[in-house]
Design an enzyme around this catalytic site. Structure first.
Site, PDB file in Angstrom:
ATOM      1  N   SER A   1       0.848  -1.196   0.000  1.00 31.45           N
ATOM      2  CA  SER A   1       0.000   0.000   0.000  1.00 31.45           C
ATOM      3  C   SER A   1       0.877   1.236   0.000  1.00 31.45           C
ATOM      4  CB  SER A   1      -0.897   0.014   1.245  1.00 31.45           C
ATOM      5  OG  SER A   1      -1.602   1.245   1.341  1.00 31.45           O
TER       6      SER A   1
ATOM      7  N   TYR B   1      -2.020  -0.155  10.242  1.00 26.83           N
ATOM      8  CA  TYR B   1      -2.115  -0.765   8.912  1.00 26.83           C
ATOM      9  C   TYR B   1      -0.918  -0.360   8.055  1.00 26.83           C
ATOM     10  CZ  TYR B   1      -3.879  -1.414   4.115  1.00 26.83           C
ATOM     11  OH  TYR B   1      -4.023  -1.757   2.791  1.00 26.83           O
TER      12      TYR B   1
END
Length: 246
Positions: free
Chosen positions: A141, A155
């Site tokens: 990501s 995250y």
């Protein structure tokens, strides 16, 4: 006779995972994918794969469970030698500051996003290493470098771990003929945003993205497909950012 590629995809029921299964099937891959709980979505993914003329098996599983990961790969190996892995299954938990995060959420995010990726990479390394060929694509990501303050620092941290995992494993497995790369998406239009409590996030984020829009799952699937393909035969240890300029 040319053997068709056989690729394992985690988190294949929805979003980027489902788009990846469909794209790879169109490219001639047979697909075995894992999914967490939405059997209806998994059935729709399987239908798309089979409509492209590919073999497909769906396995309900949890990537943080060693037994489930072994079952996923055993199912794939029953169809033939696994040539590719797309590590895609991930969770975020609710949006918010780290100080307010629940301990169980932190544990779950690390278990799925890091431990689960390690389990899948380990099995792929064992299977592919024995044959001296294969390719792995980890879905990372853009959060890994942006940090995602006030949203999900936990995250982002797991995705930074995925980047390190990708680079290290590429060096470890390169001599065995196995390529390991990652794709780092930005804000993508999936139902993950609703799951984290903010369905309108992609539309709001558009103003902060140089291309002025969120990405589409198919655009990430295209990047994954390229990294798995012979066209990327000299690419390994690469984290390919597909984030609209963020």
């Amino acid at each position: 006779m040319t053997t068709r590629p056989l690729t394992v995809v985690t988190g294949g029921g929805r979003g980027i995972g489902a788009a990846t299964c469909a794209r790879l099937a169109a490219d001639g891959h047979d697909i075995v994918f894992g999914h967490a709980s939405d059997t209806g979505a998994a059935e729709r993914t399987a239908e798309r794969v089979r409509a492209a003329g590919a073999r497909c098996a769906a396995v309900r599983m949890d990537t943080s469970s060693e037994a489930d990961v072994e079952r996923l790969f055993d199912t794939a190996e029953s169809l033939g030698p696994v040539t590719g892995l797309v590590n895609n299954a991930a969770v975020t938990g609710p949006l918010g500051r780290l100080a307010d995060a629940d301990t169980a959420v932190l544990r779950r995010v690390v278990d799925v996003n890091v431990f689960g990726y390690l389990l899948c990479c380990r099995r792929a390394a064992r299977d592919m290493g024995a044959r001296g060929a294969g390719a792995v694509v980890n879905v990372s990501s853009a959060a890994a470098t942006l940090g995602s303050p006030d949203e999900y620092v936990h995250y982002a941290a797991t995705k930074a771990a995925v980047d390190a995992m990708t680079v290290g494993l590429s060096k470890e497995l390169g001599p065995s003929g196995i390529r390991v790369n990652a794709v780092a998406p930005g804000v993508i239009e999936t139902d993950m945003h609703a799951a984290m409590g903010d369905p309108g996030r992609p539309a709001r984020a558009a103003a902060t993205i140089p291309l002025r829009r969120a990405g589409r799952p198919g655009e990430i699937a295209d990047a994954i497909a390229w990294l798995l393909s012979p066209a990327a035969s000299y690419a390994t240890g690469t984290v390919l950012r597909v984030a609209g300029g963020r």
